[in-house]
Motif scaffolding. Structure first.
Motif, PDB file in Angstrom:
ATOM      1  N   GLY A 185       3.272  -7.000  -2.609  1.00  0.00           N
ATOM      2  CA  GLY A 185       1.661  -6.603  -3.200  1.00  0.00           C
ATOM      3  C   GLY A 185       0.991  -5.743  -2.164  1.00  0.00           C
ATOM      4  O   GLY A 185       0.084  -5.030  -2.655  1.00  0.00           O
ATOM      5  N   THR A 216       4.398   0.426  -1.798  1.00  0.00           N
ATOM      6  CA  THR A 216       3.777  -1.131  -2.173  1.00  0.00           C
ATOM      7  C   THR A 216       4.845  -1.906  -2.169  1.00  0.00           C
ATOM      8  O   THR A 216       6.160  -1.572  -2.665  1.00  0.00           O
ATOM      9  CB  THR A 216       3.303  -0.967  -3.544  1.00  0.00           C
ATOM     10  OG1 THR A 216       2.222   0.074  -3.998  1.00  0.00           O
ATOM     11  CG2 THR A 216       2.892  -2.238  -4.047  1.00  0.00           C
ATOM     12  N   ALA A 243       7.781  -7.700  -5.103  1.00  0.00           N
ATOM     13  CA  ALA A 243       7.597  -9.270  -5.180  1.00  0.00           C
ATOM     14  C   ALA A 243       8.606  -9.886  -4.176  1.00  0.00           C
ATOM     15  O   ALA A 243       8.045 -11.264  -3.868  1.00  0.00           O
ATOM     16  CB  ALA A 243       8.002  -9.706  -6.740  1.00  0.00           C
TER      17      ALA A 243
END
Length: 643
Positions: free
Chosen positions: A49, A64, A67
Motif C-alpha cells: 500500500g 504503489t 498486496a
C-alpha cells in the motif's frame, strides 16, 4: 547535548531500518550500469500500500506497492553521460545508490568455461593486473540453486568497477568480450556473470518453458514435491530412478540381495575413481559395487549411519537387500541412516548401484572414513576394496533421471536462484557458453537450446535480444576413423540454432581447445569471437565477418558431392581440406577426399557407396584446416545430401 544525542540515535535508527529492508531489488547497487536506449525498469519491495517515489538524475517516477509487497516503475530512456544517483523513498524509508552509469549490459552465463576466471586464463595474471577501467562494471550473482524462483541474491552480489580485485575471479570470456565491445563502442559496459561449472542446460530454463517441451513433467512434479518437503521429493525421485534401472539393467535385479554370489566379480580400491582401474579408463555408465561388513551382536542391535563418502554421480544404496537411500552429486557425502532391525550379527552386505554420466566415476575418498557408525561410538570399516561388475554403459542405458533439485544437474534450479532475481533488468544481450554437460543428449539439446533462448528473451522483455553462443571447444583424444560424437552433435545443434535465428550468433571455439583439458585457457580468443558477433548483431556492423564458413547446401552430382559454403574458404597447412565424411543410410561413414574452390568443397564419392549425408569435423577433437579469409574456423556440421 541531550537533543544532539537523541538526534543521532534517531538518525542511526533510520539508517539501520533502511539497511535492514532495502527498497530496491538486489541487482541495483552502487556502481551499476543501466541499459541505454530503452525505458529503465526499476523495482523492489516495500510495505503493501505504500507509495514509492523514484528519482534518477532529474527524472522521476512513482509506484504503489501491491498486496504482496512488490512495486515496479519505469523511468525514461537515457543515453550515456555523467554518473547518476538513484533515490527511492517509501513512507519513512529511503535508499540511495550512487555512481550509476548508463551504457550496455550483457548477461554472461553457462558452465565452467564461461565461469573460468580471468586469473587462470592465458596471460590472466597480467590481464587482471591491468584490468582497471571505471567504465566497465562487473556483477557476479554467486552460485544459488533453489526449487522455486527467488527475488533475493547473496549479500556479496554487487556491482564493482573493473579492477584487479574485482576482475581476478570474474568470467574471463565475458570480461574479454566486454572490454572489446567497450573499446569499439566507447560506451560504458556492464557485465553480469551468472555461471556454475558442470551445469546442464535444463537447470537454466524456467519451469514453464520446460513444461512446454513435454519431456520433463515427472521431474518438475518431483521438484514441486521437494519444494514442499525434501523427504517427499527424495522418496519420489528414488522410485523414478528404480523404475529407470528396472528397464535399463534387468540383469541386475538380484545384485543387491545379500545371498547373491559375487565371488567371480573383480575388485577395485574403495578410495579412487573407477577410471584408475584397467579397462575402465573411459567408462561412463552403471557399475554395481558390493562389500561385506562383519558386525558383533551388540552392534547389530543398534541403529547406525552408513558413510560411503562421495559417489560420482548417482547412487542407490542397499543394506542386506533393503534400499537405504539415493543421492546425486559427484562430491556429496553419502550418509544413510540405518534403522534398528536392518543389520545382523556377522556379515552384512552393502550394495551400491553407482551411475557415472561423465568424467570421474564411482565411490572415491578416503577408505578409512567408509563404514558403519554406531550410536555407542563404535565404527565398523567397509574395507579397502569393493567387488564390482559392469551393468551397462551410458550408451546402452541412456541417461538416468537426475534429482531435479540438485544444482547443476537439476531442472530450473539455477534459473530460479541466479536468473530470476535479475528479471527484468535492462540488457543489451546474452552470451552463453555451455553444452559440455549435455554432450550425451544432442537430440534433446536441439530442443533445449532454442527453448532457453526464447525463455530468456521473454523474461527480459526482449523478443529480438542478441543471443551469442560459444560453439564447444575441442576436447578428448584424436581419432583416425569416423566415429559418432556427442560433442560434434551439440556443436551442430549450436550451428543450426544460429542458422535458424538471425539474432543468434555463433562464436566457434572448436580450434582453440585442449584435447587434454576440458577447460582451455585461451579465453581471450573466445571473448574476441563473442565480441565480433556482438558487433554484428547488436551494434549494426552488418557487413562484418563474425564467423568462419558454414554450410548452405550439399548436392550430389554424379560421382561428386558439392558442399556450398556461405563464404569463400582457405585451407591452412595443406592443399586440401580434411575432416569431411560421407555417410550412407545405414550410418556407415567414410572419410572423403576433398578439394576446395572458393566457397565450394567437392567430395569424391567412393565407388559403390551411396551417401545420404555429409559430415565435417565430426569428432570430439577434430583436426581442422578449413578457415575463412579472416582466420575464423569453419563450423563442424552434418547435412543431408540433396539429389
Amino acid at each position: 547535548m541531550r537533543s544532539i544525542v537523541l538526534g543521532l540515535l534517531a538518525a542511526t535508527a533510520l539508517s539501520a531500518s533502511a539497511q535492514a529492508a532495502p527498497l530496491l531489488a538486489p541487482v541495483f547497487t552502487d556502481h551499476a550500469v543501466l541499459q541505454r536506449g530503452q525505458p529503465i525498469r526499476v523495482w523492489g519491495a516495500a510495505k503493501p500500500g505504500a507509495v514509492v517515489s523514484v528519482k534518477l538524475g532529474e527524472a522521476e517516477a512513482s509506484a504503489t506497492v501491491d498486496a504482496e509487497g512488490r512495486w515496479s516503475t519505469t523511468l525514461p530512456a537515457r543515453e550515456p553521460g555523467p554518473a547518476l544517483t538513484l533515490t527511492v523513498k517509501a513512507g519513512g524509508d529511503s535508499q540511495t545508490l550512487s555512481d550509476l552509469l548508463v551504457g550496455d549490459v550483457w548477461l554472461c552465463s553457462g558452465q565452467s568455461n564461461m565461469e573460468y576466471p580471468l586469473r587462470r586464463a592465458l596471460g590472466g595474471e597480467a590481464e587482471a593486473a591491468n584490468s582497471a577501467d571505471p567504465n566497465i562494471r562487473l556483477f557476479q550473482t554467486g552460485r544459488v540453486s533453489l526449487p522455486e524462483p527467488t527475488a533475493a541474491l547473496p549479500k556479496e552480489a554487487a556491482w564493482r568497477a573493473a579492477a584487479p580485485e574485482s576482475a581476478n575471479n570474474f568470467s574471463a570470456a565475458c570480461f574479454f568480450m566486454g572490454r572489446e565491445i567497450k573499446k569499439t563502442t566507447g560506451v560504458p559496459i556492464g557485465l553480469i556473470d551468472a555461471t556454475w561449472g558442470g551445469s546442464v542446460i535444463q537447470d537454466w530454463i524456467s519451469r514453464e518453458s520446460l513444461h512446454a517441451l513435454g519431456d520433463y513433467d515427472e521431474g518438475l512434479a518431483i521438484l514441486a514435491d521437494y519444494a514442499q518437503s525434501p523427504e517427499k521429493g527424495m522418496a519420489r525421485w528414488g522410485v523414478q530412478l528404480d523404475g529407470w534401472a528396472a528397464k535399463a539393467e534387468p540383469q541386475a535385479a538380484a545384485w543387491s540381495r545379500p545371498d547373491f554370489d559375487d565371488r567371480d566379480w573383480k575388485t577395485m580400491p574403495a578410495e579412487k575413481f573407477w577410471e584408475t582401474n584397467p579397462g575402465l579408463e573411459t567408462f561412463d555408465g552403471t557399475i554395481w559395487l558390493r562389500a561385506a561388513i562383519v558386525l558383533t551382536d551388540k552392534q547389530a542391535r543398534q541403529g547406525a549411519t552408513l558413510s560411503l563418502g562421495p559417489i560420482d554421480d548417482l547412487d542407490t544404496t542397499f543394506v542386506n537387500g533393503r534400499e537405504v537411500g539415493s543421492q546425486q552429486g559427484w562430491d556429496r557425502l553419502r550418509d544413510y541412516k540405518i534403522a534398528p532391525g536392518v543389520l545382523k550379527a556377522g556379515p552384512n552386505v552393502i550394495a551400491v548401484r553407482a551411475i557415472d554420466t561423465s568424467g570421474g566415476g564411482g565411490a572415491w575418498g578416503p577408505a578409512a572414513q567408509k563404514g558403519l557408525k554406531f550410536a555407542d561410538g563404535s565404527f565398523a570399516p567397509l574395507g579397502a576394496h569393493w567387488r564390482y561388475k559392469i551393468s551397462s554403459t551410458l550408451a546402452q542405458s541412456g541417461l538416468p533421471p537426475t534429482a531435479p533439485w540438485v544444482g547443476t544437474s537439476g531442472l530450473s534450479t539455477l534459473r530460479n536462484g541466479m536468473i530470476a532475481p535479475l528479471i527484468p533488468y535492462g540488457l543489451k544481450g546474452f552470451a552463453w557458453y555451455q553444452g559440455e554437460a549435455n554432450v550425451a543428449e544432442p537430440a534433446a539439446y536441439a530442443r533445449l537450446l532454442p527453448a532457453l533462448v526464447a525463455d530468456w528473451r521473454k523474461s527480459f522483455d526482449g523478443a529480438d535480444l542478441p543471443f551469442l553462443v560459444v560453439q564447444l571447444a575441442d576436447f578428448g583424444p584424436r581419432v583416425t576413423t569416423p566415429v559418432e560424437s556427442g560433442w560434434a552433435g551439440v556443436r551442430d545443434v549450436q550451428r543450426r540454432t544460429a542458422a535458424a535465428d538471425p539474432k543468434v550468433g555463433l562464436a566457434s571455439a572448436v580450434d582453440i581447445g585442449d584435447i587434454y583439458d576440458i577447460h582451455p585457457a585461451n579465453k581471450q580468443q573466445v571473448g574476441h569471437r563473442l565480441a565480433l558477433q556482438a558487433r554484428k548483431l547488436a551494434y549494426g556492423e552488418t557487413t562484418l565477418v563474425a564467423a568462419g564458413p558454414a554450410p548452405l547446401s550439399a548436392v550430389r552430382n554424379g560421382g561428386t558431392v558439392v558442399v556450398r559454403l556461405d563464404q569463400p574458404a582457405v585451407v591452412q597447412a595443406d592443399s586440401r581440406p580434411v575432416g569431411f565424411e560421407l555417410c550412407d543410410a545405414r550410418g556407415a561413414c567414410r572419410f572423403a577426399d576433398a578439394t576446395l574452390a572458393g566457397d565450394r568443397v567437392s567430395l569424391a564419392v567412393p565407388a559403390g557407396f551411396a551417401p545420404v549425408k555429409v559430415r565435417f569435423a565430426w569428432a570430439d577433437s577434430p583436426i581442422l584446416n578449413l578457415y575463412g579469409a579472416t582466420g575464423l574456423p569453419a563450423t563442424p556440421f552434418e547435412l543431408a545430401i540433396a539429389p
